[in-house]
Design a protein around this motif. Structure first.
Motif, mmCIF file in Angstrom:
data_model
loop_
_atom_site.group_PDB
_atom_site.id
_atom_site.type_symbol
_atom_site.label_atom_id
_atom_site.label_comp_id
_atom_site.label_asym_id
_atom_site.label_seq_id
_atom_site.Cartn_x
_atom_site.Cartn_y
_atom_site.Cartn_z
ATOM 1 N N SER A 267 0.825 -1.203 0.000
ATOM 2 C CA SER A 267 0.000 0.000 0.000
ATOM 3 C C SER A 267 0.864 1.260 0.000
ATOM 4 C CB SER A 267 -0.932 -0.001 1.212
ATOM 5 O OG SER A 267 -1.757 1.119 1.199
ATOM 6 N N MET A 268 1.917 1.245 0.764
ATOM 7 C CA MET A 268 2.826 2.394 0.806
ATOM 8 C C MET A 268 3.678 2.450 -0.461
ATOM 9 S SD MET A 268 3.822 2.225 4.869
ATOM 10 C CE MET A 268 5.447 2.748 4.550
ATOM 11 N N VAL B 48 -3.403 -7.089 -5.540
ATOM 12 C CA VAL B 48 -2.230 -7.666 -4.884
ATOM 13 C C VAL B 48 -2.722 -8.773 -3.964
ATOM 14 C CG1 VAL B 48 -0.194 -7.224 -3.468
ATOM 15 C CG2 VAL B 48 -1.067 -5.416 -4.953
ATOM 16 N N ALA B 49 -2.303 -10.003 -4.226
ATOM 17 C CA ALA B 49 -2.727 -11.144 -3.419
ATOM 18 C C ALA B 49 -1.873 -11.234 -2.160
ATOM 19 C CB ALA B 49 -2.615 -12.430 -4.228
ATOM 20 N N GLY C 271 -3.555 -4.530 6.684
ATOM 21 C CA GLY C 271 -2.210 -4.031 6.445
ATOM 22 C C GLY C 271 -2.141 -3.030 5.308
ATOM 23 N N ALA C 272 -3.287 -2.588 4.819
ATOM 24 C CA ALA C 272 -3.332 -1.687 3.665
ATOM 25 C C ALA C 272 -3.602 -0.238 4.051
ATOM 26 C CB ALA C 272 -4.381 -2.165 2.685
ATOM 27 N N ALA C 273 -3.358 0.119 5.284
ATOM 28 C CA ALA C 273 -3.534 1.502 5.755
ATOM 29 C C ALA C 273 -4.951 2.004 5.490
ATOM 30 C CB ALA C 273 -2.492 2.426 5.119
ATOM 31 N N LEU C 274 -5.939 1.202 5.848
ATOM 32 C CA LEU C 274 -7.327 1.591 5.644
ATOM 33 C C LEU C 274 -7.739 2.640 6.662
ATOM 34 C CD1 LEU C 274 -8.941 -1.918 5.053
ATOM 35 C CD2 LEU C 274 -8.100 -0.291 3.350
ATOM 36 N N ARG C 275 -8.511 3.604 6.211
ATOM 37 C CA ARG C 275 -9.035 4.655 7.090
ATOM 38 C C ARG C 275 -10.321 4.156 7.745
ATOM 39 N NH1 ARG C 275 -6.484 9.644 5.346
ATOM 40 N NH2 ARG C 275 -4.473 8.935 4.609
ATOM 41 N N PRO C 276 -10.830 4.855 8.781
ATOM 42 C CA PRO C 276 -11.934 4.305 9.591
ATOM 43 C C PRO C 276 -13.329 4.308 8.963
ATOM 44 C CG PRO C 276 -11.283 6.456 10.419
ATOM 45 C CD PRO C 276 -10.289 6.081 9.353
ATOM 46 N N PRO D 283 -1.517 8.115 -5.777
ATOM 47 C CA PRO D 283 -2.661 7.964 -6.656
ATOM 48 C C PRO D 283 -3.499 6.711 -6.425
ATOM 49 C CG PRO D 283 -0.708 7.252 -7.814
ATOM 50 C CD PRO D 283 -0.269 7.752 -6.447
ATOM 51 N N PHE D 284 -2.980 5.732 -5.668
ATOM 52 C CA PHE D 284 -3.718 4.478 -5.507
ATOM 53 C C PHE D 284 -4.457 4.446 -4.175
ATOM 54 C CE2 PHE D 284 -0.674 3.322 -8.738
ATOM 55 C CZ PHE D 284 -1.452 2.605 -9.622
#
Length: 165
Positions: free
Chosen positions: A30-31, A78-79, A85-90, A125-126
């Protein structure tokens, strides 16, 4: 001492081709895909499939590293990456997004105060999205449709989007 990198199976969806292979990012995927220094995503063991029905070439297996410019990628799957672990927001917001080739129905995760029309105003951008469904909007040489637990959508590829229930 060699740096240990994790290998992730990936699938790239662009307007004219699909690429399957593996990436070995230097950090969390993600980063990595949003790192301003990364202008192209290197893919190992790549299989490139043209999506145009009238393509003059067929599927190709590429024995060397293939690089895909980030701005050409619509969706990156991405498998083996847990969504946590994808830095998801709340705040989850379910959207239907359209690129020139795909319809993407997915849950985007944004800061609490964000409204649906502001989802793509954050740095990118992603953007990670969960519970995704992807459909082709036009006739392609291969069938593109399916579901994924986690995808990364390029905000620059989005032409239209709206909130769905």
């Amino acid at each position: 001492m060699e740096i240990q990198k994790t290998i992730y199976p990936v699938q790239v969806l662009a307007s004219s081709y699909q690429i399957a292979g593996e990436i070995s990012p230097r950090s969390n995927p993600s980063m990595y895909v949003n790192d301003p220094a990364v202008l192209a995503i290197p893919i190992e063991n790549a299989t490139v499939v043209p999506l145009m029905p009238d393509a003059r070439i067929g599927e190709m297996t590429v024995p060397v590293e293939t690089s895909v410019p980030r701005d050409h990628i619509h969706v990156l799957l991405v498998a083996n990456v847990d969504p946590s672990g994808a830095a998801l927001r709340p705040k989850p917001i379910r959207l239907l997004c359209f690129t020139d080739t795909y319809a993407i129905r997915a849950t985007f995760h944004v800061p609490t105060e964000t409204e649906a029309n502001e989802v793509f105003n954050m740095p990118g951008p992603f953007y990670p999205a969960t519970n995704a469904e992807i459909f082709a909007l036009r006739n392609l040489a291969v069938e593109i449709a399916g579901q994924a637990e986690l995808i990364f959508v390029n905000k620059d590829a989005i032409h239209v989007f709206h909130e769905i229930a």
